[in-house]
Design a protein around this motif. Structure first.
Motif, PDB file in Angstrom:
ATOM      1  N   ASP A  79       4.595  11.337  14.195  1.00 42.59           N
ATOM      2  CA  ASP A  79       4.332   9.916  14.440  1.00 42.59           C
ATOM      3  C   ASP A  79       2.832   9.618  14.381  1.00 42.59           C
ATOM      4  O   ASP A  79       2.415   8.601  13.824  1.00 42.59           O
ATOM      5  CB  ASP A  79       4.881   9.485  15.799  1.00 42.59           C
ATOM      6  CG  ASP A  79       6.397   9.510  15.862  1.00 42.59           C
ATOM      7  OD1 ASP A  79       7.057   9.552  14.798  1.00 42.59           O
ATOM      8  OD2 ASP A  79       6.937   9.492  16.991  1.00 42.59           O
ATOM      9  N   ILE A  80       2.041  10.508  14.956  1.00 42.27           N
ATOM     10  CA  ILE A  80       0.584  10.321  14.933  1.00 42.27           C
ATOM     11  C   ILE A  80       0.096  10.258  13.493  1.00 42.27           C
ATOM     12  O   ILE A  80      -0.649   9.346  13.111  1.00 42.27           O
ATOM     13  CB  ILE A  80      -0.144  11.461  15.679  1.00 42.27           C
ATOM     14  CG1 ILE A  80       0.228  11.471  17.152  1.00 42.27           C
ATOM     15  CG2 ILE A  80      -1.657  11.331  15.511  1.00 42.27           C
ATOM     16  CD1 ILE A  80      -0.202  12.739  17.887  1.00 42.27           C
ATOM     17  N   ILE A  81       0.508  11.226  12.688  1.00 41.72           N
ATOM     18  CA  ILE A  81       0.052  11.294  11.298  1.00 41.72           C
ATOM     19  C   ILE A  81       0.506  10.063  10.524  1.00 41.72           C
ATOM     20  O   ILE A  81      -0.275   9.448   9.794  1.00 41.72           O
ATOM     21  CB  ILE A  81       0.559  12.584  10.611  1.00 41.72           C
ATOM     22  CG1 ILE A  81       0.091  13.833  11.369  1.00 41.72           C
ATOM     23  CG2 ILE A  81       0.136  12.620   9.148  1.00 41.72           C
ATOM     24  CD1 ILE A  81      -1.378  13.933  11.646  1.00 41.72           C
ATOM     25  N   GLU A  82       1.752   9.676  10.696  1.00 42.73           N
ATOM     26  CA  GLU A  82       2.268   8.521   9.959  1.00 42.73           C
ATOM     27  C   GLU A  82       1.547   7.228  10.344  1.00 42.73           C
ATOM     28  O   GLU A  82       1.313   6.378   9.491  1.00 42.73           O
ATOM     29  CB  GLU A  82       3.766   8.369  10.174  1.00 42.73           C
ATOM     30  CG  GLU A  82       4.557   9.399   9.404  1.00 42.73           C
ATOM     31  CD  GLU A  82       6.046   9.156   9.446  1.00 42.73           C
ATOM     32  OE1 GLU A  82       6.628   9.038   8.358  1.00 42.73           O
ATOM     33  OE2 GLU A  82       6.600   9.064  10.551  1.00 42.73           O
ATOM     34  N   VAL A  83       1.178   7.086  11.601  1.00 40.58           N
ATOM     35  CA  VAL A  83       0.483   5.884  12.054  1.00 40.58           C
ATOM     36  C   VAL A  83      -0.974   5.884  11.594  1.00 40.58           C
ATOM     37  O   VAL A  83      -1.501   4.850  11.164  1.00 40.58           O
ATOM     38  CB  VAL A  83       0.562   5.760  13.595  1.00 40.58           C
ATOM     39  CG1 VAL A  83      -0.432   4.758  14.134  1.00 40.58           C
ATOM     40  CG2 VAL A  83       1.972   5.399  14.015  1.00 40.58           C
ATOM     41  N   MET A  84      -1.627   7.022  11.664  1.00 35.67           N
ATOM     42  CA  MET A  84      -3.061   7.068  11.407  1.00 35.67           C
ATOM     43  C   MET A  84      -3.414   7.151   9.917  1.00 35.67           C
ATOM     44  O   MET A  84      -4.452   6.647   9.503  1.00 35.67           O
ATOM     45  CB  MET A  84      -3.696   8.250  12.151  1.00 35.67           C
ATOM     46  CG  MET A  84      -3.550   8.186  13.661  1.00 35.67           C
ATOM     47  SD  MET A  84      -4.108   6.654  14.443  1.00 35.67           S
ATOM     48  CE  MET A  84      -5.858   6.756  14.194  1.00 35.67           C
ATOM     49  N   GLU A  85      -2.585   7.795   9.123  1.00 36.91           N
ATOM     50  CA  GLU A  85      -2.881   7.929   7.697  1.00 36.91           C
ATOM     51  C   GLU A  85      -2.491   6.649   6.969  1.00 36.91           C
ATOM     52  O   GLU A  85      -1.375   6.161   7.112  1.00 36.91           O
ATOM     53  CB  GLU A  85      -2.129   9.121   7.094  1.00 36.91           C
ATOM     54  CG  GLU A  85      -2.683  10.463   7.489  1.00 36.91           C
ATOM     55  CD  GLU A  85      -4.069  10.741   6.917  1.00 36.91           C
ATOM     56  OE1 GLU A  85      -4.338  10.434   5.735  1.00 36.91           O
ATOM     57  OE2 GLU A  85      -4.899  11.282   7.675  1.00 36.91           O
ATOM     58  N   THR A  86      -3.386   6.132   6.160  1.00 37.20           N
ATOM     59  CA  THR A  86      -3.096   4.903   5.426  1.00 37.20           C
ATOM     60  C   THR A  86      -2.272   5.167   4.174  1.00 37.20           C
ATOM     61  O   THR A  86      -1.605   4.271   3.676  1.00 37.20           O
ATOM     62  CB  THR A  86      -4.399   4.187   5.025  1.00 37.20           C
ATOM     63  OG1 THR A  86      -5.198   5.083   4.262  1.00 37.20           O
ATOM     64  CG2 THR A  86      -5.158   3.723   6.251  1.00 37.20           C
ATOM     65  N   ASN A  87      -2.319   6.388   3.669  1.00 42.26           N
ATOM     66  CA  ASN A  87      -1.586   6.707   2.449  1.00 42.26           C
ATOM     67  C   ASN A  87      -1.050   8.127   2.533  1.00 42.26           C
ATOM     68  O   ASN A  87      -1.818   9.077   2.544  1.00 42.26           O
ATOM     69  CB  ASN A  87      -2.494   6.560   1.231  1.00 42.26           C
ATOM     70  CG  ASN A  87      -1.790   6.827  -0.072  1.00 42.26           C
ATOM     71  OD1 ASN A  87      -0.580   7.064  -0.117  1.00 42.26           O
ATOM     72  ND2 ASN A  87      -2.539   6.789  -1.150  1.00 42.26           N
ATOM     73  N   LEU A  88       0.252   8.255   2.571  1.00 41.30           N
ATOM     74  CA  LEU A  88       0.873   9.576   2.612  1.00 41.30           C
ATOM     75  C   LEU A  88       1.467   9.968   1.260  1.00 41.30           C
ATOM     76  O   LEU A  88       2.182  10.957   1.165  1.00 41.30           O
ATOM     77  CB  LEU A  88       1.944   9.632   3.701  1.00 41.30           C
ATOM     78  CG  LEU A  88       1.392   9.670   5.119  1.00 41.30           C
ATOM     79  CD1 LEU A  88       2.510   9.499   6.136  1.00 41.30           C
ATOM     80  CD2 LEU A  88       0.647  10.971   5.364  1.00 41.30           C
ATOM     81  N   SER A  89       1.142   9.209   0.242  1.00 36.39           N
ATOM     82  CA  SER A  89       1.617   9.557  -1.096  1.00 36.39           C
ATOM     83  C   SER A  89       0.764  10.710  -1.619  1.00 36.39           C
ATOM     84  O   SER A  89      -0.457  10.593  -1.702  1.00 36.39           O
ATOM     85  CB  SER A  89       1.496   8.350  -2.020  1.00 36.39           C
ATOM     86  OG  SER A  89       1.964   8.680  -3.302  1.00 36.39           O
TER      87      SER A  89
END
Length: 150
Positions: A79-89
């Motif tokens: 959840d932390i990574i998904e919220v903080m990262e603007t682009n996970l592509s």
């Protein structure tokens, strides 16, 4: 994949807050910025983002500060990574446009790998990455090796 500094700093802040013995006490952003040698302005943006996401509680004012909004066992790393990262592509085939797009099969593999990365993170919480609750952990001399006994 390498996480952005924004995410790195967010994880550091959360670890710091979780190591505090008194979980009801408020920590000061300027002290955290100094401890990690992070720009105060950059850190306030990270703190704002963490607060909006519900990971931390922020109290404004002279006697304000920050603390965890919920127990570390309830803060999921994915959840932390998904919220903080603007682009996970993992790849961008449009900028610049890739001439191999119509024949390349790498993109689905990269996306599958990214999903596996996030799935692994979702198995862990903030509590899993913090060794101890001790305000003294921040007084360690970084020039000396640290021996941790579990």
């Amino acid at each position: 994949m390498q996480l952005t500094k924004h995410t790195d700093y967010a994880v550091r802040v959360l670890i710091y807050l979780n190591t505090q013995v008194d979980q009801t006490a408020l920590s000061k952003a300027n002290e955290i910025a100094e401890l990690f040698d992070i720009s105060f302005n950059h850190l306030t943006k990270v703190i704002h983002h963490l607060g909006k996401a519900g990971f931390i509680q922020t109290i404004r004012g002279k006697s304000g500060g920050i603390k965890l909004a919920k127990p570390a066992e309830q803060i999921n790393l994915g959840d932390i990574i998904e919220v903080m990262e603007t682009n996970l592509s993992p790849v961008n085939c449009q900028e610049p446009p890739c001439r191999l797009d119509s024949v390349c099969l790498a993109k689905p593999i990269f996306h599958k790998a990214m999903q596996a990365f996030l799935d692994e993170l979702r198995k862990h919480t903030l509590a899993d990455i913090c060794i101890t609750k001790s305000n003294d952990v921040w007084k360690l001399n970084l020039d000396q090796p640290v021996n941790i006994v579990e």
